[in-house]
Design a protein around this motif. Structure first.
Motif, PDB file in Angstrom:
ATOM      1  N   UNK A 211       0.860  -1.188   0.000  1.00  0.00           N
ATOM      2  CA  UNK A 211       0.000   0.000   0.000  1.00  0.00           C
ATOM      3  C   UNK A 211       0.894   1.234   0.000  1.00  0.00           C
ATOM      4  N   UNK A 212       0.291   2.347  -0.364  1.00  0.00           N
ATOM      5  CA  UNK A 212       0.971   3.632  -0.215  1.00  0.00           C
ATOM      6  C   UNK A 212       0.515   4.192   1.125  1.00  0.00           C
ATOM      7  N   UNK A 213       1.497   4.518   1.990  1.00  0.00           N
ATOM      8  CA  UNK A 213       1.138   4.963   3.324  1.00  0.00           C
ATOM      9  C   UNK A 213       1.913   6.234   3.665  1.00  0.00           C
ATOM     10  N   UNK A 214       1.307   7.103   4.463  1.00  0.00           N
ATOM     11  CA  UNK A 214       2.032   8.299   4.915  1.00  0.00           C
ATOM     12  C   UNK A 214       2.181   8.268   6.426  1.00  0.00           C
ATOM     13  N   UNK A 215       3.420   8.543   6.880  1.00  0.00           N
ATOM     14  CA  UNK A 215       3.737   8.527   8.312  1.00  0.00           C
ATOM     15  C   UNK A 215       3.857   9.945   8.858  1.00  0.00           C
ATOM     16  N   UNK A 216       3.896  10.929   7.953  1.00  0.00           N
ATOM     17  CA  UNK A 216       4.013  12.333   8.362  1.00  0.00           C
ATOM     18  C   UNK A 216       3.327  13.183   7.300  1.00  0.00           C
ATOM     19  N   UNK A 217       2.982  14.427   7.664  1.00  0.00           N
ATOM     20  CA  UNK A 217       2.449  15.364   6.668  1.00  0.00           C
ATOM     21  C   UNK A 217       3.612  15.967   5.877  1.00  0.00           C
ATOM     22  N   UNK A 218       3.346  16.343   4.640  1.00  0.00           N
ATOM     23  CA  UNK A 218       4.422  16.994   3.888  1.00  0.00           C
ATOM     24  C   UNK A 218       4.257  16.876   2.388  1.00  0.00           C
ATOM     25  N   UNK A 219       5.391  16.949   1.680  1.00  0.00           N
ATOM     26  CA  UNK A 219       5.368  16.909   0.217  1.00  0.00           C
ATOM     27  C   UNK A 219       5.178  15.459  -0.268  1.00  0.00           C
ATOM     28  N   UNK A 220       5.120  15.223  -1.581  1.00  0.00           N
ATOM     29  CA  UNK A 220       4.787  13.875  -2.071  1.00  0.00           C
ATOM     30  C   UNK A 220       5.727  12.770  -1.567  1.00  0.00           C
ATOM     31  N   UNK A 221       6.957  13.148  -1.148  1.00  0.00           N
ATOM     32  CA  UNK A 221       7.892  12.124  -0.660  1.00  0.00           C
ATOM     33  C   UNK A 221       7.407  11.405   0.601  1.00  0.00           C
TER      34      UNK A 221
ATOM     35  N   UNK B  79      -7.748   9.588  -7.310  1.00  0.00           N
ATOM     36  CA  UNK B  79      -7.073  10.666  -6.581  1.00  0.00           C
ATOM     37  C   UNK B  79      -8.050  11.836  -6.511  1.00  0.00           C
ATOM     38  N   UNK B  80      -8.263  12.335  -5.303  1.00  0.00           N
ATOM     39  CA  UNK B  80      -9.136  13.488  -5.096  1.00  0.00           C
ATOM     40  C   UNK B  80      -8.342  14.606  -4.434  1.00  0.00           C
ATOM     41  N   UNK B  81      -8.781  15.875  -4.614  1.00  0.00           N
ATOM     42  CA  UNK B  81      -8.064  16.964  -3.944  1.00  0.00           C
ATOM     43  C   UNK B  81      -7.907  16.737  -2.434  1.00  0.00           C
ATOM     44  N   UNK B  82      -8.893  16.067  -1.814  1.00  0.00           N
ATOM     45  CA  UNK B  82      -8.781  15.839  -0.364  1.00  0.00           C
ATOM     46  C   UNK B  82      -7.541  15.005  -0.028  1.00  0.00           C
ATOM     47  N   UNK B  83      -7.078  14.169  -0.959  1.00  0.00           N
ATOM     48  CA  UNK B  83      -5.907  13.321  -0.681  1.00  0.00           C
ATOM     49  C   UNK B  83      -4.662  14.176  -0.456  1.00  0.00           C
ATOM     50  N   UNK B  84      -4.443  15.176  -1.358  1.00  0.00           N
ATOM     51  CA  UNK B  84      -3.250  16.008  -1.141  1.00  0.00           C
ATOM     52  C   UNK B  84      -3.466  17.053  -0.057  1.00  0.00           C
ATOM     53  N   UNK B  85      -4.711  17.429   0.211  1.00  0.00           N
ATOM     54  CA  UNK B  85      -4.959  18.340   1.350  1.00  0.00           C
ATOM     55  C   UNK B  85      -4.600  17.614   2.656  1.00  0.00           C
TER      56      UNK B  85
ATOM     57  N   UNK C 192      -8.016  15.082   9.784  1.00  0.00           N
ATOM     58  CA  UNK C 192      -6.906  14.146   9.988  1.00  0.00           C
ATOM     59  C   UNK C 192      -5.749  14.881  10.675  1.00  0.00           C
ATOM     60  N   UNK C 193      -5.432  14.424  11.885  1.00  0.00           N
ATOM     61  CA  UNK C 193      -4.397  15.043  12.705  1.00  0.00           C
ATOM     62  C   UNK C 193      -3.186  14.121  12.785  1.00  0.00           C
ATOM     63  N   UNK C 194      -2.074  14.665  13.292  1.00  0.00           N
ATOM     64  CA  UNK C 194      -0.826  13.906  13.459  1.00  0.00           C
ATOM     65  C   UNK C 194      -1.065  12.571  14.187  1.00  0.00           C
ATOM     66  N   UNK C 195      -1.920  12.594  15.204  1.00  0.00           N
ATOM     67  CA  UNK C 195      -2.153  11.382  16.004  1.00  0.00           C
ATOM     68  C   UNK C 195      -2.818  10.267  15.191  1.00  0.00           C
ATOM     69  N   UNK C 196      -3.425  10.614  14.047  1.00  0.00           N
ATOM     70  CA  UNK C 196      -4.099   9.599  13.211  1.00  0.00           C
ATOM     71  C   UNK C 196      -3.122   8.862  12.296  1.00  0.00           C
TER      72      UNK C 196
ATOM     73  N   UNK D 268     -13.282   7.732   6.387  1.00  0.00           N
ATOM     74  CA  UNK D 268     -11.917   8.169   6.717  1.00  0.00           C
ATOM     75  C   UNK D 268     -11.121   7.082   7.452  1.00  0.00           C
ATOM     76  N   UNK D 269     -11.802   6.015   7.861  1.00  0.00           N
ATOM     77  CA  UNK D 269     -11.114   4.975   8.646  1.00  0.00           C
ATOM     78  C   UNK D 269     -10.232   4.077   7.783  1.00  0.00           C
ATOM     79  N   UNK D 270     -10.507   4.041   6.471  1.00  0.00           N
ATOM     80  CA  UNK D 270      -9.766   3.132   5.595  1.00  0.00           C
ATOM     81  C   UNK D 270      -9.211   3.926   4.412  1.00  0.00           C
ATOM     82  N   UNK D 271      -8.321   3.300   3.624  1.00  0.00           N
ATOM     83  CA  UNK D 271      -7.759   4.012   2.480  1.00  0.00           C
ATOM     84  C   UNK D 271      -7.688   3.107   1.265  1.00  0.00           C
TER      85      UNK D 271
END
Ligand SMILES: NC(=O)c1ccc[n+]([C@@H]2O[C@H](COP(=O)([O-])OP(=O)(O)OC[C@H]3O[C@@H](n4cnc5c(N)ncnc54)[C@H](OP(=O)(O)O)[C@@H]3O)[C@@H](O)[C@H]2O)c1
Length: 309
Positions: A3-13, A39-45, A54-58, A93-96
């Motif tokens: 899967x594609x997963x994000x562990x922090x907020x930031x740029x596409x990396x 892909x929806x605008x909400x994904x990059x927001x 969606x907060x850091x704790x999530x 929002x619980x799944x991706x």
């Protein structure tokens, strides 16, 4: 599974293509083998940390709010879905959706439109639910009424134009010059080039504005509403004082998954009354690039990640 997963907020990396646990379907859920995710605008927001839900704790999270795929496992108390069935869904929002498998509540999914490929089907759920809920549930649009749809060439807008026409509404829309022919073919009755014309000077009063743009476009929209008309925005809560001043109702809203509504959309598609435009496709491993292009470049219809070919 991958899967594609994000562990922090930031740029596409921050989007990492990695091995993760395969989910198990819970009660009234099914496991779907994902073939495509849009892909929806909400994904990059969300990725940029600009979406307060969606907060850091999530984190970490797998992004992606809509998918098309095949049911491969049934959870408890699932009676009306079969293994092997081709489905599409708007996820909560619980799944991706950016992964090989996702557990989906049966109430969120619908059989995939027969006429669409998996890639095309994945482009539909979030955008179509937003269009339908904005126009009809929040906007109360009825046969014979007039609606102005801002951003009519985008993912939500191009489906909103067609849905409004299925209800017998008169539709005006704002787009850039490149998209005038596109939205005319979708059935728009009046097309305004937002870069060279001011819509409030050329569109006669409407019963409803569906605002998919916000900002100055939203502010100027009060001027084109009939007394008692409605402004519905996907961006923010509009100015209530201004709404009172103009004698109109104004509201922001958040689209919600709804399998029954999605089934109705699938039928419109199979009857040839609604078509979906897929502008770009990328492999799942290029999700970051897909999000950046969706954000920065001209949007006509949808961008889709292909997970399985
Ligand atoms: N609240 C919710 O539940 C919800 C659900 C879905 C979407 N949304 C939000 O709604 C917005 C639209 O979503 P989307 O998926 O349709 O986005 P999209 O696919 O990126 O489409 C946006 C469209 O707006 C056009 N545009 C840009 N500036 C414009 C202007 N001033 N006037 C008219 N058109 C303009 C763009 O055309 P050009 O490329 O030519 O500029 C593009 O075709 C996004 O902000 C999204 O986050 C909210």
């Amino acid at each position: 599974m991958y899967a594609v997963r994000m562990h922090a907020f930031g740029d596409p990396d921050v989007l990492q293509f990695e091995e993760v646990d395969k989910p198990s379907p819970g009660r009234k859920q099914v496991l779907v083998e994902v073939h495509a995710a849009s892909v929806n605008p909400v994904d990059w927001k969300i990725r940029e940390g600009k979406y307060p839900v969606v907060q850091e704790r999530d984190l970490p999270i797998v992004p992606g709010r809509d998918i098309a795929g095949k049911v491969v496992e049934l959870g408890e108390d699932v009676t009306d879905v079969k293994i092997g069935q081709q489905v599409f869904a708007f996820l909560d929002m619980e799944t991706g959706g950016y992964g090989d498998y996702v557990a989906v509540n049966v109430g969120y999914l619908s059989p995939k439109p027969r006429e669409l490929t998996m890639t095309e089907a994945a482009a539909v759920p979030l955008a179509a639910m937003t269009a339908g809920q904005g126009l009809f549930d929040c906007g109360g649009l009825r046969r014979g009424q007039r609606v102005l749809i801002h951003g009519g060439a985008g993912g939500v807008g191009h489906l909103a134009i067609q849905l409004a026409k299925t209800r017998g509404a008169w539709v005006a829309t704002t787009v850039s010059q490149l998209d005038i022919d596109f939205v005319t073919r979708l059935g728009a009755d009046q097309v305004v080039d937002y870069e060279s014309e001011r819509f409030e000077e050329v569109v006669r009063p409407v019963d409803l504005v569906l605002d998919l743009i916000g900002g100055d476009t939203q502010d100027r929209s009060f001027e084109v509403l009939v007394s008692g008309g409605r402004l519905v925005s996907t961006l923010n809560e509009p100015d209530v004082e201004k709404a009172r001043e103009y004698g109109v109702r104004a509201t922001g809203f958040m689209a919600k998954p709804n399998g029954k509504q999605l089934y109705a959309i699938a039928q419109f598609i199979d009857q040839g009354q609604i078509r979906v435009e897929v502008q770009r496709t990328y492999p799942l491993s290029q999700a970051g690039q897909a999000q950046e292009v969706q954000k920065m470049e001209h949007s006509r219809g949808k961008t889709v990640l292909e997970v399985r070919h």
